[in-house]
Design a protein around this motif. Structure first.
Motif, PDB file in Angstrom:
ATOM      1  N   UNK A 254       0.825  -1.202   0.000  1.00  0.00           N
ATOM      2  CA  UNK A 254       0.000   0.000   0.000  1.00  0.00           C
ATOM      3  C   UNK A 254       0.867   1.263   0.000  1.00  0.00           C
ATOM      4  N   UNK A 255       1.934   1.253   0.775  1.00  0.00           N
ATOM      5  CA  UNK A 255       2.811   2.410   0.851  1.00  0.00           C
ATOM      6  C   UNK A 255       3.467   2.679  -0.505  1.00  0.00           C
ATOM      7  N   UNK A 256       3.976   1.636  -1.152  1.00  0.00           N
ATOM      8  CA  UNK A 256       4.648   1.828  -2.440  1.00  0.00           C
ATOM      9  C   UNK A 256       3.660   2.273  -3.512  1.00  0.00           C
ATOM     10  N   UNK A 257       2.424   1.753  -3.449  1.00  0.00           N
ATOM     11  CA  UNK A 257       1.416   2.207  -4.404  1.00  0.00           C
ATOM     12  C   UNK A 257       1.176   3.709  -4.248  1.00  0.00           C
ATOM     13  N   UNK A 258       1.051   4.152  -2.999  1.00  0.00           N
ATOM     14  CA  UNK A 258       0.755   5.558  -2.749  1.00  0.00           C
ATOM     15  C   UNK A 258       1.901   6.445  -3.230  1.00  0.00           C
ATOM     16  N   UNK A 259       3.126   6.017  -2.992  1.00  0.00           N
ATOM     17  CA  UNK A 259       4.288   6.815  -3.405  1.00  0.00           C
ATOM     18  C   UNK A 259       4.328   6.946  -4.929  1.00  0.00           C
ATOM     19  N   UNK A 260       4.016   5.862  -5.629  1.00  0.00           N
ATOM     20  CA  UNK A 260       4.087   5.877  -7.091  1.00  0.00           C
ATOM     21  C   UNK A 260       2.914   6.610  -7.722  1.00  0.00           C
TER      22      UNK A 260
ATOM     23  N   UNK B 261      10.326   8.762  -1.880  1.00  0.00           N
ATOM     24  CA  UNK B 261      10.967   7.860  -2.843  1.00  0.00           C
ATOM     25  C   UNK B 261      12.442   7.655  -2.528  1.00  0.00           C
ATOM     26  N   UNK B 262      13.048   8.634  -1.872  1.00  0.00           N
ATOM     27  CA  UNK B 262      14.495   8.581  -1.642  1.00  0.00           C
ATOM     28  C   UNK B 262      14.770   7.816  -0.355  1.00  0.00           C
ATOM     29  N   UNK B 263      15.565   6.777  -0.479  1.00  0.00           N
ATOM     30  CA  UNK B 263      15.926   5.998   0.701  1.00  0.00           C
ATOM     31  C   UNK B 263      17.163   6.600   1.354  1.00  0.00           C
ATOM     32  N   UNK B 264      17.174   6.537   2.675  1.00  0.00           N
ATOM     33  CA  UNK B 264      18.282   7.119   3.423  1.00  0.00           C
ATOM     34  C   UNK B 264      19.284   6.079   3.858  1.00  0.00           C
ATOM     35  N   UNK B 265      20.033   6.424   4.887  1.00  0.00           N
ATOM     36  CA  UNK B 265      21.082   5.545   5.398  1.00  0.00           C
ATOM     37  C   UNK B 265      20.492   4.196   5.786  1.00  0.00           C
ATOM     38  N   UNK B 266      21.105   3.128   5.323  1.00  0.00           N
ATOM     39  CA  UNK B 266      20.645   1.789   5.643  1.00  0.00           C
ATOM     40  C   UNK B 266      19.322   1.431   5.004  1.00  0.00           C
ATOM     41  N   UNK B 267      19.024   2.029   3.830  1.00  0.00           N
ATOM     42  CA  UNK B 267      17.786   1.742   3.094  1.00  0.00           C
ATOM     43  C   UNK B 267      16.540   2.157   3.855  1.00  0.00           C
ATOM     44  N   UNK B 268      16.703   3.045   4.811  1.00  0.00           N
ATOM     45  CA  UNK B 268      15.544   3.511   5.574  1.00  0.00           C
ATOM     46  C   UNK B 268      14.717   4.492   4.752  1.00  0.00           C
TER      47      UNK B 268
ATOM     48  N   UNK C 264       8.953  18.028   7.151  1.00  0.00           N
ATOM     49  CA  UNK C 264       9.956  18.911   6.569  1.00  0.00           C
ATOM     50  C   UNK C 264      10.849  18.167   5.586  1.00  0.00           C
ATOM     51  N   UNK C 265      11.005  18.757   4.423  1.00  0.00           N
ATOM     52  CA  UNK C 265      12.015  18.267   3.489  1.00  0.00           C
ATOM     53  C   UNK C 265      13.391  18.622   4.034  1.00  0.00           C
ATOM     54  N   UNK C 266      14.426  18.080   3.421  1.00  0.00           N
ATOM     55  CA  UNK C 266      15.790  18.370   3.855  1.00  0.00           C
ATOM     56  C   UNK C 266      16.079  19.860   3.793  1.00  0.00           C
TER      57      UNK C 266
END
Length: 1104
Positions: A832-838, A852-859, A865-867
């Protein structure tokens, strides 16, 4: 040999050694052995500059070089015997008691510090027509008027249903009343609202209250009741409060240090030792009356169906017996005391039989209607009888022109006086009854104020210690409250056994707290942590409120005014509360406050997770939570809206217990989660007025932070769009999502619920930019790089309120990092999460970190807030000319000191200025201020949010800390720097000063003050001095958690920072997740972490 010689021999030379219990059989009755047995009470010798003056152990009869006899089984300490019994399962005597209590083997928490510090002037005792609790039940009534809903006292304890209470009272020979309870100015009298005006400290307590210690500093001069009120009434809001140390009553150290210790038998929780140790700190000999009291709360004056009246009576010399229909029978053994001694044990000229025997006093815990109202008393003996009996000046004078056998007394008026605050607003202030004059009303004189038959519902043991030597002279009172008879309890006859038991409980308390911390944490930090935990455990209170009975009044009392029904809490008809609750401050806030409770539970979970869980569970039970899902706020207005932090606290407590105790209490987590679904729905239905995921919320606990009172309709018209209200709901969403993911490990149904909260969070995040007619308006200001509240006047007409405050920082809270192991374990949620992101990129990419962007350790990260926005907000938050103080994050930017922001509406100016200290307005009573000071609760969540951002970004995000310093840190180090600055509020600097003491030489330098710490409600935004309630360990006790987490690396205040090239924290979301280097490879970031030094290890939010 005289009795005095026997005592002194016992103390200072081994003479007059006590006989063993085998020398003479003890009577099976409650009467103790006859006075023929040599009195041999060990007096604790004062240690002038000691950290915690405690009675030393008894002297050995052999020198240290003598061979020690083999320890017999009977002489081994409880800990030694417990270690032999439990072997490797031994984790400490106090931990063993917690297990016994949790398993309902022994009821260790039946007796505890459950008596309030103030019951007078509470909403519960207010039956007025106008809701003015301060005037309806003033301090001057408290000694004469029976309470309806609770009890108060000095260092008081009771059973967990408050059927029987014990407390201390004192008299210095000068005061016009006994010191039975703590005094302070009311909300009308104080220039910043109500405030206690006493010197006292909660020094220690174990979670089961097997050992507790309290210190009260009692002036030898007349207590300055009138002066304290007069000076505070006459001060404007821009002037500091007038405190007791500003009077002369502590000059020349003319005061008593009164230490009260409680301890329980090693395996008998109903047997309570009481030791009261007093030191004369003054330059001259002085006399002190010590009057411990045992009483039953008045339960018989209200209902036609009252339970049987309990009774107290003298059962022998120095023995008070209490009988209660449900509690059973208890005895208070009031042991004779030796005469006072000096610091060197010098002799005092006394009679041959110089033991101090108490006089037992009895009366009824009934209102003195004659004294207060000129009416007829229910009984000849009334609540304030001990004042009249002991203090001649308290007795009503006999008037020459009055009828025979009649006294005359005052009826006090309540004529209001007026004060003008700096803004020019007139305020009505009710003066104290102590300084009021009025007519005298006659009432019948009685030949005795106390019951000569020595029975009643209130009792006392009156000890008089004459001419206690100066500069550390000492007197001691020992009492034992127990259902046992002397033959069953040797400590009643043997003072050595008595003192040994207390010392053993104290050592077990040391063992418990030492087990929490291992490593290079300074003694000062350890002491601060210990007092913080002790204060939190002391501020438990039996809280009773039954709305129906309170609203309708009692059958045996006059009916309350009809208009009272419309003042407050009329819609909370289901409330039926009678529980032990954690109080913010037992004097200033002697009632639960829902969002305070959430913060209390974080440090409480470290020492007693069962109690922490109970607090969170209770607030969601059907006799607390409203049927529509609203959680009660606090008794002044249960319907007020506090920030929704309950879910966050629930999951944190769950994880703390799992980490520290190895227990995963899924029943607790699920039970509270299910109730919070109702509360979340209430928020969505009631606080999102237009259904667009923008939340109003009202003041949300931040009192005067806005330019307008956010709990009232705006003077401008329009609707307030609150950045903090919306951010709090995003935060709530993420915590519900996190709990659902945890519960989904054992029940896949929760995957669907997790998906629901995931999507709801996305929509709330998107609503930070909201529709206004055909246009889109945002709570984010791109030019300033901050979030602001905004007023919507209608389609296309929106005005931001550019006040830089916590309102703009709270969006940082809404942050959650999803571990890949968690996502992969739950395929339904992952899909469900991946469907919503796409499929919904226009929403997920706009106002928040890109999913969509994975962080440290594929988190993955869920955050408002955006970066880019994160870095811009932190630039201002870490600017020392804006939010970043030497002592934490300010609630309002210092920028507004020179650049206040305001607006004129209908000829009236509304303005926000930087006030780093006390409030200068009367908004919300004027006793708290969110326009500059530092508040530990909101700082705590900010710290955790930075830790979570680091969990995702790692070293990719480096920010200047402080802004402009050229020193760049990752966000874990920034979080730790804020923690250290908060610890610096309480810790000593190189000159021995504590910021919280506000520069007081006495508090910083005096050996009898300098080691004790107050935990204020909030702290000055520039210098860190304590403000507001002085004993609010409720959420200021969070400093104990900071010390456990980062105290090992914390430098002294006002010392240079040590550069570090390695991160001190590594964060894991779940117990079975691994570092990014693989399942068997430890993270390099944990090389020098707290986990290597503290038994707590990493207790950051997601390591748990």
């Amino acid at each position: 040999m005289s009795r005095a010689e026997q005592i002194r021999g016992k103390l200072f030379g081994g003479l007059g050694k006590a006989k063993s219990s085998g020398d003479k059989p003890i009577d099976e009755s409650t009467t103790r052995s006859t006075p023929d047995v040599p009195l041999s009470i060990h007096i604790p010798k004062p240690e002038p500059p000691a950290v915690q003056p405690t009675p030393p152990t008894r002297k050995e009869t052999k020198s240290d070089s003598s061979p020690k006899p083999e320890v017999s089984k009977d002489s081994k300490s409880f800990r030694q015997r417990l270690i032999e019994t439990l072997g490797p399962e031994y984790h400490g005597a106090e931990r063993h008691r917690l297990v016994q209590d949790n398993n309902k083997e022994l009821h260790w928490k039946r007796w505890g510090p459950y008596v309030s510090d103030r019951q007078w002037a509470t909403v519960r005792e207010d039956y007025s027509a106008n809701g003015d609790a301060w005037s309806h039940f003033p301090h001057d009534h408290s000694r004469s008027r029976a309470y309806r809903w609770g009890e108060d006292g000095l260092a008081g304890i009771s059973d967990n249903h408050q059927r029987l209470c014990f407390g201390l009272s004192l008299w210095n020979g000068e005061d016009h009343i006994l010191k039975e309870r703590l005094f302070g100015v009311t909300g009308h009298q104080g220039n910043h609202g109500e405030d206690v005006k006493e010197l006292y400290y909660y020094l220690d307590s174990t979670p089961t209250h097997s050992y507790m210690k309290f210190l009260y500093k009692y002036p030898q001069k007349r207590f300055p009741y009138e002066e304290l009120v007069r000076e505070n009434v006459n001060r404007a809001r821009d002037v500091p409060e007038f405190e007791i140390l500003d009077t002369d009553c502590f000059d020349d150290d003319r005061y008593w240090d009164v230490f009260v210790e409680y301890a329980k038998d090693e395996q008998s929780p109903d047997n309570v030792y009481v030791r009261i140790t007093t030191y004369n700190r003054g330059p001259d000999p002085a006399t002190l009356h010590i009057i411990p009291q045992l009483w039953f709360p008045n339960t018989w004056s209200w209902s036609d169906k009252a339970p049987p009246t309990p009774t107290l009576y003298a059962a022998g010399e120095g023995v008070i017996t209490a009988k209660h229909h449900s509690l059973g029978r208890y005895h208070l053994y009031c042991l004779p005391s030796p005469p006072p001694v000096g610091t060197s044990g010098e002799e005092i000229a006394t009679d041959d039989d110089d033991a101090v025997h108490p006089e037992l006093l009895f009366t009824e815990n009934n209102t003195n209607f004659q004294r207060l109202y000129g009416g007829q008393n229910e009984t000849p003996y009334v609540k304030d009888a001990f004042h009249d009996h002991i203090i001649p000046g308290h007795r009503p004078p006999i008037s020459e022109d009055s009828q025979a056998n009649y006294f005359h007394t005052k009826i006090h008026s309540n004529t209001p006086i007026h004060r003008t605050d700096p803004s020019g607003v007139d305020e009505s202030v009710t003066p104290p009854s102590e300084i009021e004059e009025g007519p005298r009303t006659p009432f019948l004189y009685s030949p005795s104020f106390v019951n000569p038959d020595q029975k009643g519902t209130k009792s006392a043991a009156h000890y008089i210690f004459r001419d206690i030597p100066p500069r550390g002279g000492c007197a001691v009172v020992r009492l034992k409250l127990t259902p046992l008879k002397p033959a069953e309890d040797p400590s009643i006859e043997d003072e050595g056994v008595f003192d040994d038991a207390i010392e053993e409980r104290r050592e077990e308390a040391n063992e418990f707290y030492n087990s929490l911390v291992v490593g290079p944490i300074s003694d000062d930090f350890r002491q601060i942590m210990r007092q913080a935990f002790g204060g939190m455990l002391w501020t438990k209170q039996f809280y009773q409120f039954i709305q129906k009975e309170w609203m309708e009044g009692d059958p045996k009392q006059p009916p309350p005014p009809h208009e009272r029904k419309w003042i407050r809490n009329g819609h909370w008809k289901h409330l039926y509360i009678a529980d032990i609750l954690s109080m913010p401050d037992k004097w200033e806030y002697p009632f639960f406050a829902a969002w305070d409770t959430a913060f209390h539970c974080i440090p409480l979970a470290v020492v007693d997770p069962a109690f922490a869980k109970k607090q969170l569970d209770l607030l969601t039970r059907e006799w607390y939570m409203k049927p529509d899902g609203q959680i009660p706020a606090y008794e002044w207005n249960f319907g007020d809206v506090n920030p929704p932090v309950h879910a966050w606290a629930t999951f944190r407590v769950f994880k703390i217990e799992r980490k520290l105790y190895g227990t995963e209490d899924y029943k607790f987590l699920e039970r509270v989660f299910q109730k919070l679904l109702l509360n979340f729905t209430w928020w969505v239905n009631r606080k999102d007025q237009d259904g667009n995921n923008i939340f109003e919320g009202g003041f949300l606990g931040l009192d005067n932070i806005g330019v307008f009172n956010r709990s009232e309709p705006l003077p401008t018209g329009g609707t307030l769009r609150q950045a903090d209200g919306t951010a709090w709901m995003a935060f709530y969403c993420l915590n519900m999502l996190n709990m659902a993911l945890e519960l989904a490990k054992n029940n896949s149904v929760y995957e669907d619920i997790a998906s629901k909260f995931f999507e709801h969070f996305i929509f709330i995040a998107d609503a930070m930019t909201f529709k206004a007619g055909e246009n889109e308006e945002s709570l984010w200001n791109e030019q300033d790089g901050m979030y602001y509240d905004a007023i919507s006047f209608g389609p296309g007409n929106v005005m931001q309120l550019p006040v830089r405050s916590l309102v703009g920082l709270i969006p940082l809270y809404a942050t959650l990092v999803l571990e890949p192991s968690v996502i992969n374990r739950l395929p339904g949620f992952k899909k469900r999460m991946e469907w919503f992101i796409e499929n919904r990129p226009e929403i997920s990419d706009r106002n928040m970190a890109n999913m969509k962007v994975k962080g440290r350790g594929e988190r993955r990260i869920l955050a408002l807030m955006s970066k880019e926005r994160l870095e811009r907000v932190l630039e201002k938050m870490l600017d020392e000319d804006e939010f970043f103080s030497d002592h934490g994050i300010r609630s309002l930017s210092k920028k507004h000191k020179d650049e206040p922001w305001g607006i004129d509406v209908h000829g009236q100016r509304y303005e926000v200025n930087y006030w780093p200290g006390d409030s200068m307005s009367g908004m919300f009573g004027g006793n708290s201020n969110w326009r500059g000071p530092i508040w530990l609760a909101v700082n705590f969540i900010l710290i955790e949010s930075l830790q979570r951002f680091y969990q995702y970004y790692g070293d990719e995000v480096q920010v200047e800390c402080p802004t402009g310093s050229g020193d760049y840190m990752n966000l874990a180090n920034v979080a730790e720097e804020i923690q250290h600055r908060i610890i610096h509020i309480f810790g000593r600097d190189r000159e021995g000063k504590r910021a919280a003491n506000g520069g007081s030489v006495k508090l910083d330098r005096d050996p009898h003050f300098r080691d004790y710490v107050w935990f204020h409600e909030y702290f000055h935004g520039d210098d860190g001095r304590g403000l507001g309630a002085s004993h609010q360990t409720g959420w200021s006790g969070l400093v104990a958690y900071h010390i456990l987490q980062s105290g090992a690396s914390c430098r002294l205040p006002k010392t240079p920072k040590t550069p570090r090239g390695i991160v001190n924290h590594y964060f894991d979301e779940t117990l079975d997740s691994h570092s990014e280097y693989g399942p068997e490879t430890p993270s390099v970031f944990s090389a020098y972490s707290a986990a290597d030094m503290n038994t707590l290890g990493d207790i950051s939010p997601d390591a748990l």
